[in-house]
Design a protein around this motif. Sequence first.
Motif, PDB file in Angstrom:
ATOM      1  N   HIS A 120      -8.225  -0.430   1.783  1.00 43.48           N
ATOM      2  CA  HIS A 120      -7.144  -1.191   1.017  1.00 43.48           C
ATOM      3  C   HIS A 120      -6.117  -1.156   2.070  1.00 43.48           C
ATOM      4  O   HIS A 120      -5.114  -0.297   1.843  1.00 43.48           O
ATOM      5  CB  HIS A 120      -6.930  -0.583  -0.146  1.00 43.48           C
ATOM      6  N   GLU A 121      -5.988  -1.955   3.196  1.00 44.29           N
ATOM      7  CA  GLU A 121      -4.956  -1.855   4.232  1.00 44.29           C
ATOM      8  C   GLU A 121      -4.121  -3.286   3.997  1.00 44.29           C
ATOM      9  O   GLU A 121      -4.574  -4.167   3.489  1.00 44.29           O
ATOM     10  CB  GLU A 121      -5.484  -1.870   5.695  1.00 44.29           C
ATOM     11  N   ARG A 122      -3.275  -3.381   4.596  1.00 45.28           N
ATOM     12  CA  ARG A 122      -2.402  -4.812   4.667  1.00 45.28           C
ATOM     13  C   ARG A 122      -3.028  -5.485   5.656  1.00 45.28           C
ATOM     14  O   ARG A 122      -3.120  -5.391   6.836  1.00 45.28           O
ATOM     15  CB  ARG A 122      -1.046  -4.454   5.227  1.00 45.28           C
ATOM     16  N   LYS A 159      -4.459   6.391   0.672  1.00 40.58           N
ATOM     17  CA  LYS A 159      -4.132   5.110   0.107  1.00 40.58           C
ATOM     18  C   LYS A 159      -5.172   3.748   0.476  1.00 40.58           C
ATOM     19  O   LYS A 159      -4.816   2.793   0.162  1.00 40.58           O
ATOM     20  CB  LYS A 159      -2.586   4.840   0.624  1.00 40.58           C
ATOM     21  N   GLU A 160      -6.053   4.162   0.909  1.00 42.71           N
ATOM     22  CA  GLU A 160      -6.930   3.021   1.541  1.00 42.71           C
ATOM     23  C   GLU A 160      -8.386   2.822   0.871  1.00 42.71           C
ATOM     24  O   GLU A 160      -8.967   1.770   1.069  1.00 42.71           O
ATOM     25  CB  GLU A 160      -7.095   2.992   3.086  1.00 42.71           C
ATOM     26  N   MET A 161      -8.642   3.813  -0.036  1.00 41.99           N
ATOM     27  CA  MET A 161      -9.900   3.729  -0.448  1.00 41.99           C
ATOM     28  C   MET A 161     -10.085   2.802  -1.607  1.00 41.99           C
ATOM     29  O   MET A 161      -9.333   2.709  -2.606  1.00 41.99           O
ATOM     30  CB  MET A 161     -10.603   5.110  -0.654  1.00 41.99           C
ATOM     31  N   GLY A 221      -7.180  -8.837  12.929  1.00 45.89           N
ATOM     32  CA  GLY A 221      -7.615  -7.811  13.432  1.00 45.89           C
ATOM     33  C   GLY A 221      -7.641  -6.487  12.360  1.00 45.89           C
ATOM     34  O   GLY A 221      -8.017  -5.059  12.684  1.00 45.89           O
ATOM     35  N   ARG A 222      -7.103  -6.577  11.302  1.00 49.35           N
ATOM     36  CA  ARG A 222      -6.929  -5.514  10.263  1.00 49.35           C
ATOM     37  C   ARG A 222      -7.390  -5.899   8.692  1.00 49.35           C
ATOM     38  O   ARG A 222      -6.682  -7.069   8.423  1.00 49.35           O
ATOM     39  CB  ARG A 222      -5.661  -4.996  10.059  1.00 49.35           C
ATOM     40  N   TYR A 223      -8.675  -5.959   8.366  1.00 50.50           N
ATOM     41  CA  TYR A 223      -9.124  -6.505   7.082  1.00 50.50           C
ATOM     42  C   TYR A 223      -9.394  -5.424   6.130  1.00 50.50           C
ATOM     43  O   TYR A 223      -9.446  -4.112   6.242  1.00 50.50           O
ATOM     44  CB  TYR A 223     -10.468  -7.433   7.380  1.00 50.50           C
TER      45      TYR A 223
HETATM   46 MG    MG Z   1      -6.612   2.929  10.166  1.00 52.49          MG
END
Ligand code: MG
Length: 426
Positions: free
Chosen positions: A114-116, A65-67, A120-122
């Motif tokens: 492609h995270e929320r 789900k993140e690419m 600290g999370r980009y």
């Molecule tokens: Mg991770």
Amino acid sequence: MANNIQAIRGMHDVLPEQTPLWQYAEKIIRDVLNSYGYSEIRLPIVEKTELFKRSIGEVTDIVEKEMYTFEDRNGDSLTLRPEGTAGCLRACLEHGLLHGQVHRLWYYGPMYRHERPQKGRYRQFIQLGVETYGMSGADIDAELILLMDRLWKKLGIRNKVRLQLNSLGTIAERLVYRENLVNYFQEHLTQLDEDSVRRLHTNPLRILDTKNPAMKEVVANAPELMAYLGADSLRHFKTITTILDDLGIAYDINTRLVRGLDYYSKTVFEWVTDELGSQGTVCAGGRYDGLIEQLGGKPNHAVGFAMGMERLLALMENLDTIKLAKPVDIYMIRVGEAAEQVGLRFAETIRNEIPGLKLQISVDGGSFKSQFKKADKSGADYALILGDDEVSRSEIGVKALRDGQGQQTLSQQDTIAFLQSYWFAR
Ligand code: MG
Ligand code: ATP
């Protein structure tokens, strides 16, 4: 204007006031890597999607789900790299660097997931990646940890991070463990969330990696991988802990630490902090001997780690060391045409005499008052002052901006001597 175009969510600009901190950390990182004999490798940001599917594994958060995957104009499926290990290994295999050779490599640059977005999370973030190839001994696993330990000390954050260590054993050892783990989770099926149920047969170890607090207990009571390790894996692990004990580097053995990725074997580690909420892992890595074959190479050895720069810098934000990272040390005020000419020339002389000193000159004139304001705003420690009076006497005014030492008037030569002692005393 209402319709200004804005940056993509989770992708950030680093503004001029922040870049000194980045550069300061980047320089220390480079120096530490050099001191262990590591070489830089520069890699493309885009790779074939297949590379990540094959290396990271289909059943992972990243691939599922993140690419950022897209078709280019030829219809090929390409992906913005979500991490660097796969591309680094691809490059080394492609260029034949792994034939009977040993490598210690690093790379630095943006990764995309492609995270929320949250603190600290980009979606675009910068990683330092370090990879070593061709070494089977536990010394190299330990070397990476020593390198990180040295880096934390040089960056001034050693007391903010601690080391978590585990061993995942060999693939064969993990298979036996996996069976027992699946049995255990099947007995506790009602306590698993949807993701975990789905992973029960595709990748049960990942369940241990869950961030769902509701599953804390069921995970805590699960069988421990350490009990399934064979003599060789245990010896490898023991060698590392002995080196760390010898050198006084504290660590916690965390038997739940499995890392998100499929390809690890034996050593895995994370450096974690309490200061960044749930985004507490600053750096993570381990041994991944199996990946080289998985990507088509001959059996070989690999150990590496990746560090997130944004999380690292968040830990450094309030440090004293950051004073060293300011963009301007000395600000030159020039009032009047003659002073502008003399000052420009003198500024060049200062730069010749004191390499490294950050000297900024005023441009576009203005009164003494307005230029002093700019000097203050620049963050400089001293202002050099040149007006008609100073020029006619071949002198320079030197004023301390940060402490109340007042102002003195010096010859050009004495000004240089003064700045030299300021510079070397820092
Ligand atoms: Mg991770
Ligand atoms: P997390 O558990 O926080 O999602 P991860 O296991 O996905 O991390 P790795 O793939 O091991 O992370 O990446 C190594 C390091 O890169 C992390 O420890 C973290 O410092 C950084 N990192 C990973 N994902 C992000 C992100 N989306 N934004 C900022 N930094 C990140």
